[in-house]
Design a protein around this motif. Structure first.
Motif, PDB file in Angstrom:
ATOM      1  N   PRO B 265       0.051   5.774  -9.046  1.00  0.00           N
ATOM      2  CA  PRO B 265       0.686   4.640  -8.377  1.00  0.00           C
ATOM      3  C   PRO B 265       1.888   5.129  -7.581  1.00  0.00           C
ATOM      4  O   PRO B 265       2.569   6.067  -7.993  1.00  0.00           O
ATOM      5  CB  PRO B 265       1.116   3.743  -9.539  1.00  0.00           C
ATOM      6  CG  PRO B 265       1.197   4.634 -10.723  1.00  0.00           C
ATOM      7  CD  PRO B 265       0.245   5.754 -10.496  1.00  0.00           C
ATOM      8  N   ARG B 266       2.129   4.555  -6.419  1.00  0.00           N
ATOM      9  CA  ARG B 266       3.240   5.018  -5.579  1.00  0.00           C
ATOM     10  C   ARG B 266       4.214   3.890  -5.331  1.00  0.00           C
ATOM     11  O   ARG B 266       3.833   2.753  -5.102  1.00  0.00           O
ATOM     12  CB  ARG B 266       2.702   5.538  -4.248  1.00  0.00           C
ATOM     13  CG  ARG B 266       1.943   6.828  -4.378  1.00  0.00           C
ATOM     14  CD  ARG B 266       1.218   7.169  -3.118  1.00  0.00           C
ATOM     15  NE  ARG B 266       2.091   7.226  -1.948  1.00  0.00           N
ATOM     16  CZ  ARG B 266       1.808   7.965  -0.875  1.00  0.00           C
ATOM     17  NH1 ARG B 266       0.721   8.701  -0.823  1.00  0.00           N
ATOM     18  NH2 ARG B 266       2.627   7.953   0.162  1.00  0.00           N
ATOM     19  N   LEU B 267       5.490   4.254  -5.331  1.00  0.00           N
ATOM     20  CA  LEU B 267       6.521   3.241  -5.142  1.00  0.00           C
ATOM     21  C   LEU B 267       6.540   2.716  -3.710  1.00  0.00           C
ATOM     22  O   LEU B 267       7.042   1.640  -3.454  1.00  0.00           O
ATOM     23  CB  LEU B 267       7.901   3.818  -5.490  1.00  0.00           C
ATOM     24  CG  LEU B 267       8.219   3.958  -6.978  1.00  0.00           C
ATOM     25  CD1 LEU B 267       9.640   4.433  -7.150  1.00  0.00           C
ATOM     26  CD2 LEU B 267       7.998   2.641  -7.706  1.00  0.00           C
ATOM     27  N   LYS B 271       1.556  -2.857  -4.819  1.00  0.00           N
ATOM     28  CA  LYS B 271       0.892  -2.650  -6.104  1.00  0.00           C
ATOM     29  C   LYS B 271      -0.601  -2.926  -5.973  1.00  0.00           C
ATOM     30  O   LYS B 271      -1.008  -3.903  -5.374  1.00  0.00           O
ATOM     31  CB  LYS B 271       1.489  -3.599  -7.147  1.00  0.00           C
ATOM     32  CG  LYS B 271       0.781  -3.534  -8.488  1.00  0.00           C
ATOM     33  CD  LYS B 271       1.247  -4.665  -9.368  1.00  0.00           C
ATOM     34  CE  LYS B 271       0.428  -4.968 -10.591  1.00  0.00           C
ATOM     35  NZ  LYS B 271      -0.790  -4.331 -10.893  1.00  0.00           N
ATOM     36  N   ARG B 272      -1.385  -2.016  -6.522  1.00  0.00           N
ATOM     37  CA  ARG B 272      -2.829  -2.205  -6.500  1.00  0.00           C
ATOM     38  C   ARG B 272      -3.275  -2.983  -7.725  1.00  0.00           C
ATOM     39  O   ARG B 272      -2.616  -2.928  -8.759  1.00  0.00           O
ATOM     40  CB  ARG B 272      -3.526  -0.842  -6.499  1.00  0.00           C
ATOM     41  CG  ARG B 272      -3.417  -0.125  -5.174  1.00  0.00           C
ATOM     42  CD  ARG B 272      -4.066   1.234  -5.276  1.00  0.00           C
ATOM     43  NE  ARG B 272      -3.089   2.281  -5.560  1.00  0.00           N
ATOM     44  CZ  ARG B 272      -3.431   3.485  -6.015  1.00  0.00           C
ATOM     45  NH1 ARG B 272      -4.677   3.766  -6.267  1.00  0.00           N
ATOM     46  NH2 ARG B 272      -2.509   4.397  -6.230  1.00  0.00           N
ATOM     47  N   LEU B 275      -5.736   1.024 -10.666  1.00  0.00           N
ATOM     48  CA  LEU B 275      -5.629   2.366 -10.101  1.00  0.00           C
ATOM     49  C   LEU B 275      -7.031   2.929  -9.881  1.00  0.00           C
ATOM     50  O   LEU B 275      -8.004   2.415 -10.419  1.00  0.00           O
ATOM     51  CB  LEU B 275      -4.857   3.260 -11.065  1.00  0.00           C
ATOM     52  CG  LEU B 275      -3.436   2.812 -11.363  1.00  0.00           C
ATOM     53  CD1 LEU B 275      -2.814   3.685 -12.442  1.00  0.00           C
ATOM     54  CD2 LEU B 275      -2.582   2.857 -10.102  1.00  0.00           C
TER      55      LEU B 275
ATOM     56  N   SER C 232       6.977   4.623 -11.453  1.00  0.00           N
ATOM     57  CA  SER C 232       5.814   4.215 -10.651  1.00  0.00           C
ATOM     58  C   SER C 232       4.779   3.532 -11.537  1.00  0.00           C
ATOM     59  O   SER C 232       4.217   2.497 -11.170  1.00  0.00           O
ATOM     60  CB  SER C 232       5.167   5.428  -9.982  1.00  0.00           C
ATOM     61  OG  SER C 232       6.136   6.279  -9.456  1.00  0.00           O
ATOM     62  N   VAL C 233       4.542   4.125 -12.703  1.00  0.00           N
ATOM     63  CA  VAL C 233       3.565   3.537 -13.615  1.00  0.00           C
ATOM     64  C   VAL C 233       4.071   2.194 -14.136  1.00  0.00           C
ATOM     65  O   VAL C 233       3.329   1.215 -14.216  1.00  0.00           O
ATOM     66  CB  VAL C 233       3.267   4.502 -14.787  1.00  0.00           C
ATOM     67  CG1 VAL C 233       2.417   3.817 -15.841  1.00  0.00           C
ATOM     68  CG2 VAL C 233       2.575   5.744 -14.275  1.00  0.00           C
ATOM     69  N   ARG C 235       6.028   0.128 -12.689  1.00  0.00           N
ATOM     70  CA  ARG C 235       5.892  -0.884 -11.637  1.00  0.00           C
ATOM     71  C   ARG C 235       4.455  -1.375 -11.571  1.00  0.00           C
ATOM     72  O   ARG C 235       4.203  -2.561 -11.414  1.00  0.00           O
ATOM     73  CB  ARG C 235       6.287  -0.276 -10.297  1.00  0.00           C
ATOM     74  CG  ARG C 235       5.919  -1.149  -9.105  1.00  0.00           C
ATOM     75  CD  ARG C 235       6.509  -0.558  -7.848  1.00  0.00           C
ATOM     76  NE  ARG C 235       6.124  -1.274  -6.655  1.00  0.00           N
ATOM     77  CZ  ARG C 235       5.105  -0.915  -5.881  1.00  0.00           C
ATOM     78  NH1 ARG C 235       4.356   0.115  -6.205  1.00  0.00           N
ATOM     79  NH2 ARG C 235       4.838  -1.590  -4.787  1.00  0.00           N
ATOM     80  N   HIS C 236       3.524  -0.444 -11.729  1.00  0.00           N
ATOM     81  CA  HIS C 236       2.126  -0.844 -11.623  1.00  0.00           C
ATOM     82  C   HIS C 236       1.721  -1.813 -12.721  1.00  0.00           C
ATOM     83  O   HIS C 236       1.013  -2.777 -12.481  1.00  0.00           O
ATOM     84  CB  HIS C 236       1.215   0.387 -11.657  1.00  0.00           C
ATOM     85  CG  HIS C 236      -0.236   0.034 -11.630  1.00  0.00           C
ATOM     86  ND1 HIS C 236      -0.892  -0.279 -10.470  1.00  0.00           N
ATOM     87  CD2 HIS C 236      -1.126  -0.127 -12.633  1.00  0.00           C
ATOM     88  CE1 HIS C 236      -2.141  -0.599 -10.758  1.00  0.00           C
ATOM     89  NE2 HIS C 236      -2.306  -0.511 -12.065  1.00  0.00           N
TER      90      HIS C 236
END
Lengths: 300, 343, 338
Positions: B265-267, B271-272, B275, C232-233, C235-236
């Motif tokens: 995941p990328r900042l 948001k997907r 993943l 990052s994780v 946030r996901h």
């Protein structure tokens, strides 16, 4: 993407792998630690001899034959006879029963009780740990033989009491070693997971912690075997162990060394050799086992 | 690997390192070639067991014997093949010309020696400094790595330093003999994010300042993006893709690289919903499939991939990929599975 | 997938129902002291932390090592006895329960650990590991039915049912983590504390596990407290995020607000330190690199614990301990400069 049937099902271990494991472990042990394998071989031989004693012993060990008193080794009595004409070889063969019963009995009870105490002490920690360990320290401060002598003096010298007398000084020694490895097991997340799952103390100690201190437990057990045999021989030699006419190595030495050391040396020589060989074999095996198990201890 | 650039500092050719295990021989590094030029930062990227750390240990001559063994290849460093040097000659190179920074700053320093002693020792052995000179050099390198008040700090022991500070100490020790190349094995993995940034910035600055080349071994694609000039992606003991960092990230030509980039995941992206992971498990080096080792996990695999090992070939200039279908791979941005949802 | 679908689906819960509330939680560790030592030193690992989690949501708990995020999780699990404060789970204060009551509640709060290697008992098969909690809590009393349920659980987490007879060392890291997840699911919990569940895994496996956790959450209406350091994780996967620093909550709000408009200077620094896997973006990115290091929790700074590293600190920050206050609806920050 509604479910989790992804992927993780790749099977990397075949059935053949698992079946092979035991024999492979044994073969590997023999190849890497030949001395240990020799020790193990002698131990196995002793067990076989003890189990088949009635079949292989040429004479009844208690059979007194005044005609053959103090006979030197010859074709009839390979290792000679003692002052009552009893066959030394037969008494050594039967003596291995006594040695093994006392050795295995004391070592097993001592190591197991020590392990449970050590793991429990580490698991509960805090005040329990402090009290249990200080109590153990008191016992450890006495030399093995002194404590065993005291126990025999208190309990009297029957075979079960002899086992208990030898067991008592072993418990604290084992609990000390087991506790130190149990302390690190206690910090493992799987023990936390067991606590978080709501399991009781007994289940966590017996099922989740105890099996994971098997390596130090086995090492303690094998080293106790040799020590217990030696201790039994010492007590018998001092007249506080097994009583006549039972066949026991220490007892044979006692009779021999007191009066006949010069006139009939075989009476002392062969039981002495048996004791040395047994203790040496157990220690060789134990040492190799420790070396073989230790790296696994470190990598978990 | 025919055209060796004039400024090539380290040239690894067809390196093969094997380990004997109870399950058979593991080819941890299987015919790997790469180079580092003076002053640049090169990355070896891959997951645990891909052979990146073993590559570094092979260069230093530190592969654990007797289980591990370098069985083939050449390692050219400043005109000499390191694999042909004696242990004594290697000892002069280790620490002096090639220094190493390890992942675990807690355990790579000796707890019973002052940090000063650990820095000066290297200078005295390798540079023949007197204790006074070595002390001066130690204070100097502490300054380089951003530890002020060096003279006082040198008398302290490792436990008096925090994790980030210890990693600075490791870098100071590495720098102390003015090496040409620093091998950094996961230098920031054990550190917190904010400290990671400090340490990587420091390494980059020092490299610029002293012209030291860096080889960074990492599993973290973010780290590589920020600091590496060139990238080698490793999988199951082989290099599967190499190129400049920009090429690799903008236009990955190997399904593994592509998969790695897509799976994190990328900042900077919305948001997907889910993943896009790489399927399957990491390879078992004792039983690699015939053909491409990545084929069992690859969404683009064709029959050929399962039969023949793809060679590393150019997909445009110095950008190389070991993939039979390198030319028909989609771009990073094409997201097959994920519907995008607003953050 | 038919097996997984046969599992009882939890009824949809009304959103907003608070499942866990942590009020002013503190956990102090006493170092040294003892029989002959001097006065013991006190580490305030968790120092007045409050937050709540609504049923079905994921609260991310982020921070650097030593910030107290893991200890907070362990206090909720009662693996540590909190020094002060309340942990209210489904209306009951866990800190006031008897050991017998605790054992019952534990069924409902489960945990997934970071290290898939040390979190599984090496001496037990996967099947025994999953069977045990169901037997102990009497969830599936009958042995045969339990075996079926074990196979079902393995399928749910994406493993083969035949793996029940395996030992942990025969599995890869990702597979072990799936076993850890299955074990957590075995007691049919409503809240799962995920303590860095992916940080010890290979990059290519992390995404598999994150997706699995999300799928399971949907399927079984689970609530997660997701403790992690990877922003990052977090946030996901998270709906709301709490940022901790040195035992205290610095900022807590919903995900969108935190990542789009972080208000606390520490959150801002943390976000800017996360590298983005793209050299093009990295080369233009303005970064805020924090000086110094996290101070020791043995001797925390006065006033705001962040002030020695804070780029916008003023004199007052050295004196005033900032309250966590709501600066916008649902967005709470502990900083007097916001």
């Amino acid at each position: 993407m509604s479910t989790a049937t992804d992927i993780a099902s790749v099977d990397t271990v075949t059935a053949a792998d698992r079946g092979r494991r035991w024999s492979a472990v044994v073969a590997d042990f023999c190849r890497r630690r030949p001395l240990g394998a020799i020790g193990a071989g002698v131990v196995v031989l002793m067990i076989v001899v003890a189990l088949t004693a009635p079949g292989i012993a040429p004479y009844d060990p208690l059979n007194i034959d005044f005609a053959a008193m103090l006979a030197p080794p010859d074709a009839a009595h390979w290792l000679g006879t003692d002052a009552y004409g009893r066959d030394v070889l037969s008494r050594i063969i039967y003596g291995s029963q006594t040695a093994l019963i006392v050795g295995f009995g004391a070592a097993f009870i001592g190591a197991t009780a020590g392990a449970v105490l050590g793991v429990g002490s580490a698991y509960f920690g805090g005040r329990t740990d402090l009290v249990v360990q200080r109590f153990m320290d008191i016992f450890i401060s006495f030399p093995l033989i002194i404590l065993a002598l005291a126990m025999v003096a208190i309990l009297g010298n029957t075979l079960p009491n002899l086992i208990i007398a030898i067991t008592v000084p072993m418990i604290p020694r084992c609990s000390l070693v087991i506790r130190s490895s149990a302390l690190s097991i206690r910090e493992m997340p799987y023990v936390d997971a067991a606590r978080a799952a709501g399991y009781g103390h007994a289940r966590i100690i017996l099922r989740h912690m105890l099996p994971n201190v098997m390596a130090p437990y086995l090492i303690m057990l094998t080293s106790f075997l040799g020590q217990a045999i030696l201790l039994e021989a010492s007590l018998s030699f001092l007249g506080l162990g097994v009583q006549e006419p039972t066949a026991a190595w220490g007892l044979m030495l006692r009779g021999a060394a007191v009066e006949f050391a010069e006139t009939a040396p075989w009476m002392a020589l062969f039981p002495g050799l048996a004791i040395s060989l047994a203790v040496f074999a157990f220690n060789l095996f134990g040492d190799s086992l420790r070396d073989a198990l230790d790296p696994k201890l470190r990598t978990g | 690997m025919t055209d060796v650039a004039a400024d090539t500092l380290l040239d690894v050719r067809d390196l093969r390192t094997e380990f004997a295990t109870s399950h058979g021989v593991v080819r941890a590094v299987d015919g790997v070639s790469w180079d580092v030029r003076a002053g640049e930062t090169v990355a070896l990227v891959g997951e645990s067991g891909c052979g990146k750390s073993v590559s570094a240990l092979s260069i230093m001559g530190l592969v654990a014997r007797p289980a591990g063994r370098v069985v083939g290849g050449e390692i050219w460093f400043k005109g000499r093949d390191l694999l042909k040097l004696s242990e004594d000659e290697m000892r002069d190179i280790r620490g002096r010309e090639i220094a190493m920074v390890f992942q675990e700053p807690m355990t790579s320093l000796n707890p019973v020696l002052t940090v000063g002693r650990q820095i000066t020792e290297a200078c005295e052995i390798h540079l023949g400094y007197t204790p006074t000179q070595a002390h001066a050099r130690a204070v100097e390198v502490l300054g380089f790595v951003g530890i002020p008040d060096g003279a006082r700090r040198l008398k302290q022991y490792p436990h008096q330093f925090s994790g980030g500070m210890r990693q600075r100490l490791m870098i100071a020790i590495a720098l102390s003999c003015r090496p040409d190349l620093i091998l950094a094995d996961e230098p920031t993995t054990a550190l917190d994010v904010t400290i990671q940034a400090q340490i990587l910035d420091l390494m980059k600055d020092l490299s610029r300042q002293f012209g030291t080349a860096n080889l960074i071994i990492t599993h973290n694609l973010g780290v590589v993006a920020r600091y590496a000039d060139r990238v080698n992606v490793m999988y199951a003991g082989k290099i599967v893709e190499r190129g400049t960092a920009r090429e690799i990230y903008a236009n990955p030509r190997h399904p593994y690289t592509l998969g790695l980039l897509r799976s994190v995941p990328r900042l900077d992206e919305p948001k997907r919903a889910r993943l896009d992971p790489i399927q399957g498990q990491p390879p078992d080096l004792t039983r690699l499939p015939p053909g491409c080792a990545f084929a069992p996990r690859c969404a683009f695999a064709i029959d050929r991939c399962r039969a023949e090992v793809p060679p590393l070939t150019s997909v445009g200039g110095a950008h190389q990929s070991a993939c039979w279908v390198a030319d028909s791979l989609p771009g990073v941005a094409a997201k097959p599975v994920a519907e995008q949802v607003p953050a | 997938m038919s097996v997984a679908e046969n599992l009882p689906e939890a009824p949809p819960q009304a959103a907003g129902d608070v499942i866990l509330e942590v009020r002013d939680l503190t956990k102090h560790f006493h170092l040294g002291g003892g029989l002959f030592g001097g006065p013991p030193a006190v580490v305030k690992a968790v120092d007045g932390v409050s937050f709540s989690i609504r049923r079905g949501e994921t609260l991310g708990l982020v921070g650097e090592s030593g910030c107290g995020k893991t200890t907070t999780g362990r206090c909720i699990l009662l693996l540590e006895q909190p020094t002060g404060g309340q942990v209210i789970f489904e209306g009951k204060d866990l800190t006031k329960l008897s050991p017998a009551e605790i054992r019952v509640v534990r069924r409902k709060i489960q945990v997934i650990f970071q290290d898939p290697y040390s979190s599984l008992n090496p001496r037990m098969t996967i099947g025994q590991m999953l069977d045990e909690p169901m037997a102990v809590h009497g969830i599936v009393p009958e042995r045969r039915a339990r075996q079926d349920r074990v196979r079902e659980l393995l399928t749910v987490v994406g493993l083969l049912p035949s793996m029940a007879s395996r030992y942990p060392h025969e599995l890869s890291g990702g597979q072990r983590q799936r076993v850890g997840i299955a074990r957590a699911l075995a007691t049919e919990p409503s809240l799962i504390i995920c303590d860095e569940p992916v940080s010890a895994l290979d990059v290519s496996i992390q995404a598999q596990i994150v997706n699995l956790l999300e799928n399971l959450q949907e399927q079984f209406h689970l609530t997660y407290l997701f403790v992690a350091h990877d922003l990052s994780v977090v946030r996901h996967i998270s709906d709301r995020v709490a940022v901790m620093y040195l035992g205290k909550v610095a900022e807590i709000t919903d995900r969108t607000a935190l990542y789009a408009e972080p208000l606390h200077p520490y959150t801002q620094a943390l976000l800017s330190a996360v590298p983005i896997p793209d050299p093009e973006i990295e080369s233009h990115r303005q970064r805020m690199v924090l000086g110094g290091e996290v101070p020791s929790a043995l001797n925390p700074p006065s006033g705001c614990v962040f002030h020695p590293r804070c780029p916008i600190a003023i004199e007052d920050c050295k004196r005033i301990v900032p309250e966590v206050r709501e600066v916008r609806p649902g967005h709470r920050v502990a900083c007097i400069r916001v």
